[in-house]
Design a protein around this motif. Structure first.
Motif, short mmCIF file in Angstrom:
data_model
loop_
_atom_site.label_atom_id
_atom_site.label_comp_id
_atom_site.label_asym_id
_atom_site.label_seq_id
_atom_site.Cartn_x
_atom_site.Cartn_y
_atom_site.Cartn_z
N THR A 118 26.17 27.08 18.36
CA THR A 118 25.60 28.32 18.61
C THR A 118 24.20 28.18 17.81
O THR A 118 24.02 27.23 17.25
N SER B 42 25.67 40.16 27.08
CA SER B 42 24.58 39.05 27.15
C SER B 42 23.33 39.48 27.76
O SER B 42 23.46 40.14 28.97
N LYS C 155 25.53 28.61 28.38
CA LYS C 155 25.18 29.47 27.24
C LYS C 155 24.81 30.81 27.56
O LYS C 155 24.49 31.23 28.54
N SER D 15 23.32 34.53 25.62
CA SER D 15 22.76 35.03 24.03
C SER D 15 22.96 36.59 24.14
O SER D 15 22.98 37.15 25.27
N ARG E 71 23.07 32.73 20.44
CA ARG E 71 23.24 32.06 21.51
C ARG E 71 24.68 31.29 21.16
O ARG E 71 24.80 30.36 20.33
N SER F 220 18.77 37.17 17.58
CA SER F 220 19.62 36.62 18.74
C SER F 220 20.59 35.49 18.49
O SER F 220 20.13 34.50 17.83
#
Length: 154
Positions: A138, A37, A48, A50, A148, A146
């Motif tokens: 998401t 990430s 969260k 990403s 997330r 990207s």
């Protein structure tokens, strides 16, 4: 036991969610061939992370992430630590993300044979102590490529 001098650590993690962060990183690497990430906010209530991936994951792929995460948690993998010097990092561990002022001694966190990475945070002793991984949603950013993942640990 030797005393190692490690970097100061300035945050108090919620160990179950922080350990899940390690699992999710490796799960994404294995499912999508991406890097760990690039942006993570790990909290007790919700977290969260990403990732840069090459395509927008399908609903089926999203369900597979959640399924694999809970399978790994149920496997009760041991979470262990080892200390190495910067020059002796295992091949699968990249020094790229270490802070510039990282100490000479690096603490590696291993989760079974599934994941290993440098980390000075707090973790559970085995994955069964994490609880259940619940994907909350998401987001996909087409321009940035990207993805997330928002989740909580129950």
């Amino acid at each position: 036991m030797e005393d190692y001098i490690l970097n100061e650590h300035n945050k108090e993690e919620f160990p179950p969610a922080h350990t899940a962060e390690h699992l999710l990183n490796q799960t994404m690497i294995r499912l999508f061939g991406c890097e760990r990430s690039y942006n993570a906010h790990i909290e007790r209530k919700k977290s969260k992370m990403s990732f840069y991936v090459d395509h927008k994951p399908t609903r089926q792929e999203e369900r597979e992430i959640e399924r694999r995460m809970n399978e790994l948690i149920e496997e009760d993998l041991p979470v262990t630590f080892e200390f190495v010097t910067r020059d002796n990092l295992p091949e699968e561990v990249s020094a790229d993300r270490l802070p510039n002022d990282a100490s000479e001694t690096i603490r590696l966190v291993r989760i079974g044979d599934y994941d290993v990475c440098p980390c000075i945070g707090k973790h559970v002793r085995s994955t069964s102590q994490i609880g259940r991984f619940e994907m909350l949603g998401t987001n996909w950013d087409e321009q940035e490529r990207s993805f997330r993942v928002r989740f909580k640990i129950v």
